[in-house]
Scaffold this motif. Structure first.
Motif, PDB file in Angstrom:
ATOM      1  N   THR A  52       6.277  -1.369   1.602  1.00 23.11           N
ATOM      2  CA  THR A  52       7.881  -1.336   1.525  1.00 23.11           C
ATOM      3  C   THR A  52       8.186   0.113   1.255  1.00 23.11           C
ATOM      4  N   ASP A  53       7.330   1.068   1.089  1.00 16.54           N
ATOM      5  CA  ASP A  53       7.607   2.704   0.814  1.00 16.54           C
ATOM      6  C   ASP A  53       8.768   2.509  -0.040  1.00 16.54           C
ATOM      7  N   ALA A  54       8.608   1.007  -0.973  1.00 10.63           N
ATOM      8  CA  ALA A  54       9.199   1.414  -2.869  1.00 10.63           C
ATOM      9  C   ALA A  54       9.210   2.327  -3.934  1.00 10.63           C
TER      10      ALA A  54
ATOM     11  N   ILE B  56      -1.662   7.346  -2.666  1.00  9.97           N
ATOM     12  CA  ILE B  56      -0.930   8.779  -3.099  1.00  9.97           C
ATOM     13  C   ILE B  56      -0.243   8.951  -0.969  1.00  9.97           C
ATOM     14  N   GLU B  57       0.746   9.425  -1.093  1.00 11.51           N
ATOM     15  CA  GLU B  57       1.630   9.824   0.075  1.00 11.51           C
ATOM     16  C   GLU B  57       1.536  10.793   0.404  1.00 11.51           C
ATOM     17  N   VAL B  58       0.122  11.367   0.826  1.00 10.02           N
ATOM     18  CA  VAL B  58       0.300  13.173   1.647  1.00 10.02           C
ATOM     19  C   VAL B  58       0.755  13.696   2.276  1.00 10.02           C
TER      20      VAL B  58
ATOM     21  N   CYS C 280       0.291  -0.987   0.078  1.00 10.30           N
ATOM     22  CA  CYS C 280      -0.043  -0.059  -0.010  1.00 10.30           C
ATOM     23  C   CYS C 280       0.940   1.320   0.152  1.00 10.30           C
ATOM     24  N   HIS C 281       2.114   1.080  -0.085  1.00  8.62           N
ATOM     25  CA  HIS C 281       3.132   1.912  -0.067  1.00  8.62           C
ATOM     26  C   HIS C 281       4.344   2.215  -1.491  1.00  8.62           C
ATOM     27  N   THR C 282       3.875   2.981  -2.512  1.00  8.49           N
ATOM     28  CA  THR C 282       5.276   2.505  -3.235  1.00  8.49           C
ATOM     29  C   THR C 282       5.137   4.104  -4.202  1.00  8.49           C
ATOM     30  N   HIS C 283       6.524   3.835  -4.793  1.00  5.98           N
ATOM     31  CA  HIS C 283       6.710   5.136  -5.967  1.00  5.98           C
ATOM     32  C   HIS C 283       6.991   4.704  -6.886  1.00  5.98           C
ATOM     33  N   SER C 284       6.747   5.991  -7.913  1.00  6.81           N
ATOM     34  CA  SER C 284       7.243   5.363  -9.489  1.00  6.81           C
ATOM     35  C   SER C 284       8.001   6.898  -9.694  1.00  6.81           C
TER      36      SER C 284
END
Ligand SMILES: [Zn+2]
Ligand SMILES: [Zn+2]
Length: 357
Positions: A312-314, A179-181, A107-111
């Motif tokens: 993961t906050d990958a 989103i990670e707001v 539930c937490h990943t970035h591109s």
């Protein structure tokens, strides 16, 4: 004659394993760049160039990557890959392994739309390979300019793009929007309400003023947790336990951040009680340099009756496999699988985020 392997797949696999092992960015980039450079090449040209040693004339292909390609084409597992596979292995105990097996998504990943290093498609394919059923894409919000946070307009563009990417992904897997707001100084959330309402999952995190005094930080977090749009409270204390880099392999690379950071000071019992009351999940952030929250706080959140999300906050595909680190810590604290929202199906997860009080 040995059957040829797929050299592009081998290069991508190597990049994945290097990322997972938290290796230096430039190493990972060498393999991802080579895979990208060669992906568009006709097989005949690839074979010819491997044969006459001219692969390295192509931009993005070096000696090491060319050797891997030649070995792949000859039907052998590249030596570089074989060594990586031989030294991976999992040291997890039975409880952590079972918890990891119960997870169905992240539930937490970035591109590369914000500060991640890879395109959304690449992140999604890595998630498919890990056996996930979904990946929540949670790029940063506008105020986090150092991380190229998305304005409302760019987030709308991203939602259209995700719909297109989803249409091309294998059946049974989908990217969920998110989103990670940023949780702003006054506890409000850094994105338009209508957009937050439209997203499948909203992770909210504190990224600024981390040294604020206890009562101020507590008020700020309590207000955010009570916001009906906020589904998951991200990396709760903001601590950095090691000076390992936040590994990013792309234009958003912020390089090595050789520093640790203390936990921010807030009334954890009040915040966790509010999370339980508003049914906001507490994130167990798996990044090796974060390990957030610390185990003593995971135990307190558990006692308070909170739900969790093991994320993961990958910022790169290989980092998607870091969930095992979060599972290890969750298992040590006795977190049962039924308290973890990403053990649920995508349907149940989205029903929860939309129905929460
Ligand atoms: Zn964050
Ligand atoms: Zn993040």
């Amino acid at each position: 004659m040995a059957r040829a392997r797929d050299p592009i797949a081998d290069l991508r696999r190597i990049a994945f394993l290097l990322e997972r092992a938290n290796e230096a960015t430039y190493r990972v980039r060498a393999f991802r760049s080579a895979a990208k450079a060669l992906a568009g090449l006709p097989t005949a040209e690839l074979t010819e160039r491997a044969g006459n040693g001219t692969l390295t004339e192509l931009a993005g292909v070096g000696d090491v990557t060319a050797r891997c390609v030649a070995e792949s084409l000859a039907g052998e597992e590249p030596v570089y890959l074989r060594r990586l596979v031989a030294t991976e292995g999992s040291d997890l105990d039975a409880e952590a392994t079972a918890l990891r097996a119960a997870l169905r998504g992240d539930c937490h990943t970035h591109s590369d739309w914000s500060d991640g290093g890879s395109p959304i498609e690449e992140m999604a394919l890595a998630a498919v390979e890990l056996g996930h059923e979904y990946l929540v894409l949670t790029d940063h919000s506008p105020r986090l300019t150092v991380a190229r946070g998305l304005t409302a307009a760019r987030l709308r563009q991203q939602l259209d793009h995700v719909a297109q990417v989803n249409a091309a992904l294998p059946e049974g897997f989908r990217i969920l929007t998110g989103i990670e707001v940023d949780i702003l100084a006054d506890g409000s959330l850094d994105q338009d309400d209508d957009l937050l309402a439209r997203l499948d999952v909203v992770v909210g995190s504190v990224h600024s003023g981390l040294k604020d005094e206890r009562s101020k930080m507590t008020r700020r977090m309590l207000k955010a947790v009570a916001n009906p749009h906020l589904d998951i409270l991200g990396h709760v204390t903001g601590r950095m336990v090691s000076s390992r880099p936040a590994l990013v392999t792309g234009p958003g690379d912020r390089g090595h951040r050789a520093r640790t950071r203390a936990e921010s000071d807030f009334d954890a019992d009040a915040v966790f009680a509010a999370c339980a009351e508003h049914d906001t999940a507490v994130e167990i952030n798996s990044r090796p340099e974060r390990q957030d929250p610390p185990k003593r706080l995971i135990r307190r959140a558990l006692e308070a009756g909170c739900r969790f999300a093991i994320n993961t906050d990958a910022h790169a595909p290989g980092q998607l496999d870091w969930q095992r680190f979060g599972c290890e810590r969750a298992a040590l604290c006795g977190v049962p699988a039924d308290r973890v929202v990403n053990t649920w199906s995508a349907e149940r997860l989205v029903a929860w985020t939309h129905d929460r009080p």
